[in-house]
Structures are given as C-alpha cells and as structure tokens.
Design an enzyme around this catalytic site. Sequence first.
Site, PDB file in Angstrom:
ATOM      1  N   LYS A 105      29.923  15.177   5.086  1.00  8.35           N
ATOM      2  CA  LYS A 105      28.504  15.168   4.757  1.00  8.35           C
ATOM      3  C   LYS A 105      28.400  14.839   3.277  1.00  8.35           C
ATOM      4  O   LYS A 105      28.873  15.608   2.427  1.00  8.35           O
ATOM      5  CB  LYS A 105      27.943  16.551   5.051  1.00  8.35           C
TER       6      LYS A 105
ATOM      7  N   LYS B 134      27.757  11.842   8.031  1.00 13.05           N
ATOM      8  CA  LYS B 134      26.345  11.977   7.699  1.00 13.05           C
ATOM      9  C   LYS B 134      26.132  11.655   6.240  1.00 13.05           C
ATOM     10  O   LYS B 134      26.893  12.178   5.424  1.00 13.05           O
ATOM     11  CB  LYS B 134      25.929  13.425   7.993  1.00 13.05           C
TER      12      LYS B 134
HETATM   13  C1  PBG Z   1      21.554  21.706   6.048  1.00 11.25           C
HETATM   14  C2  PBG Z   1      21.177  20.423   6.644  1.00 11.25           C
HETATM   15  C3  PBG Z   1      20.592  19.339   6.000  1.00 11.25           C
HETATM   16  C4  PBG Z   1      20.403  18.346   6.963  1.00 11.25           C
HETATM   17  C5  PBG Z   1      20.865  18.851   8.166  1.00 11.25           C
HETATM   18  N1  PBG Z   1      21.358  20.127   7.945  1.00 11.25           N
HETATM   19  C6  PBG Z   1      20.108  19.195   4.618  1.00 11.25           C
HETATM   20  C7  PBG Z   1      20.988  19.337   3.458  1.00 11.25           C
HETATM   21  O1  PBG Z   1      22.213  19.389   3.512  1.00 11.25           O
HETATM   22  O2  PBG Z   1      20.402  19.421   2.390  1.00 11.25           O
HETATM   23  C8  PBG Z   1      19.795  17.006   6.706  1.00 11.25           C
HETATM   24  C9  PBG Z   1      19.356  16.254   7.907  1.00 11.25           C
HETATM   25  C10 PBG Z   1      18.453  15.125   7.622  1.00 11.25           C
HETATM   26  O3  PBG Z   1      18.208  14.719   6.476  1.00 11.25           O
HETATM   27  O4  PBG Z   1      17.931  14.580   8.600  1.00 11.25           O
HETATM   28  N2  PBG Z   1      21.332  22.780   6.924  1.00 11.25           N
END
Ligand code: PBG
Length: 308
Positions: free
Chosen positions: A176, A229
């Site tokens: 991520k 992601k």
């Molecule tokens: C954190 C989480 C995030 C997203 C999914 N789970 C945000 C982050 O890490 O700040 C982002 C998903 C998206 O932008 O569609 N629980």
Amino acid sequence: MAETALQPRRLIAPLFVHEGLEAPAAVASMPGVMQWPLAQVPRQAQQLADLGVGAVLLFGLPRTKDAEGSSAWAEDGIIPKAVAAIKHAVPDFPVITDVCLCEYTEHGHCGLLSPTGDVLNDESVERLGRVAVAHARAGADLVAPSAMLDGMVAGIRSALDAARAEHIPILSYSVKYASAFYGPFRDAAGGAPRFGDRAGHQMAVTNAREAQREHTADVAEGADLLMVKPALAYLDVIRTTRDRHPDVPLVAYNVSGEYAMLMAAVDRGWLDERRAVLETLTAIRRAGADLIITYHAASAAQWLAETD
Ligand code: PBG
C-alpha cells in the site's frame, strides 16, 4: 482472441456503513458513493449479489471515537452488526471487512500513538487482532487488514487461530503506497489523520523492488491473498507481483482518487463513463490482478451483463 476477461465476480464493492445515520449520505468527492445506515445495508448487499459482484468490502464509521479506537473491536460495533445483517439477508454473499483503526481513533491514525505521535507498531497489531476476531465472530468470510504495520498478518493470524477462526483467510494490504489518491476515501470514511501522515508505515512511491519484499514477508506471515494499492499508477507493480508470486491470488484496489478523477471528467462530459470504466478495469486485470476492489463494481457489473 481476447486475452483478458473481466467478469462481475472478479469485482469487490466497498460499502461504507455509518452508525450515526438514519438516511444515506452522499460522499461529495465520490459521486454515486454513499454512506449507508445499518438498516439499508442488507438491501445494498442483495443488489450487489444479484448483479453477480464477487464480494462486498465493509468500512465502518462508528458513533464514537477515542484515542485507541476501541469501538473497532467492540463485539456490538457497527461492522459486526453489518456483517450479521448481511449474512442473515444474503447468506452466500461473501463479506470482507476492513481491519484498521483509522476510522475509530479520534486522531485518525491507523494505530495507537506514542506521546511523540508515532504509531506504536506492536500494540496496534495486538488491537488489530481483536478487531479481526470481532469481525470473524460476527460471520465475516475474510478479513482485510489495511494498516500496513509490521507483523500485522502474523499477529492477526494467531489472534484468529486462538479464537477458533482458523478457517478465516487474510487479504493483506501487503503493498500500500503512501498515495495522494486516498484523499476522497478519507472524506467517505472519516479517517483522515488530524496531523502528520502515514509515510512511516505505507510504502514510498519511488520503490518497486521493496514491494516484492513486502509481499514475500506477508506470504511468510500467512497472508492468503496479496494486494497492490492504488492500481492505476502501479500497474507495473501489479505485473511484477503476478510474475513473482504466481501462486497467490492478487487483488488490486482501484482507489477513491482514481474513481474521483474519472467521475469528475464524466461529470463534465469529457469522458464516456462506460467505456472509460471498462477499459480501466480491463487494464488492471491485464496487468495481472485476479480481483479488483472498485467503486465502479455495481455499474460495471451491470454493463458486463448487458454486453454478454
Ligand atoms: C485505511 C484505508 C484507506 C483506504 C482503505 N483503507 C486509507 C488510508 O490508508 O489512508 C483507501 C481506499 C481508497 O482510497 O479508496 N483503513
């Protein structure tokens, strides 16, 4: 001669469930996306199941937040309630839950904080284990830890096993990136950090080789599915992951900012929504993703049914 197929069952639809709402609330930065009150969640799940969408991914917005995010592991919290309601209404429709603390902590970080404002890794992982167990007990089919903390998958695996939830697989947000493209999600889920950022535990945009080390570590810890992601700016990482981890199912998250960009252009008449969405999702599949988490899931499933 088509080499790549896109089927509704490969799409996972995120759903935001808000404990404090009586009626659905639109998310301004994500046209067409809503925060749903608990009472309407089963019907939403039913509609997605009827469209042939593969699964739903639940995000919770609790009524109360605190420094530790304790409402995240409450057995009667918003997500356990939503899971139970969906499982009652649509028993065979797979339910995945987001396992994180950022929507539940008042500071908006993904874990507990030290006095200097750093995320306390190991204490936070212990809390994430409790969250996963609460979701599994409510009937979740799969848990998806998104905090990207060190040892997160191993910690959650042993918490689940100790709670007799050995059969619940883990979809790790193994790679991520610390991305600008989560901005609209933070409106939708109310989990923006009040100060600082997540660069301490999310990946640097500059790094691709490190992504493979992250995947390898998560597989060793017991991850059953891997994730990259965001998706669009990281198609190279998806491709390399597919090649380097051929035996592990791979999920790509077509994130909120990617959705917002496309829908903003559609709104201005600058892009054809159907063509742009199906092209985008096909490209993510072509890069090597088995499954795609996307806010376009329902509309794409509908279009795919029409063209069949
Ligand atoms: C954190 C989480 C995030 C997203 C999914 N789970 C945000 C982050 O890490 O700040 C982002 C998903 C998206 O932008 O569609 N629980």
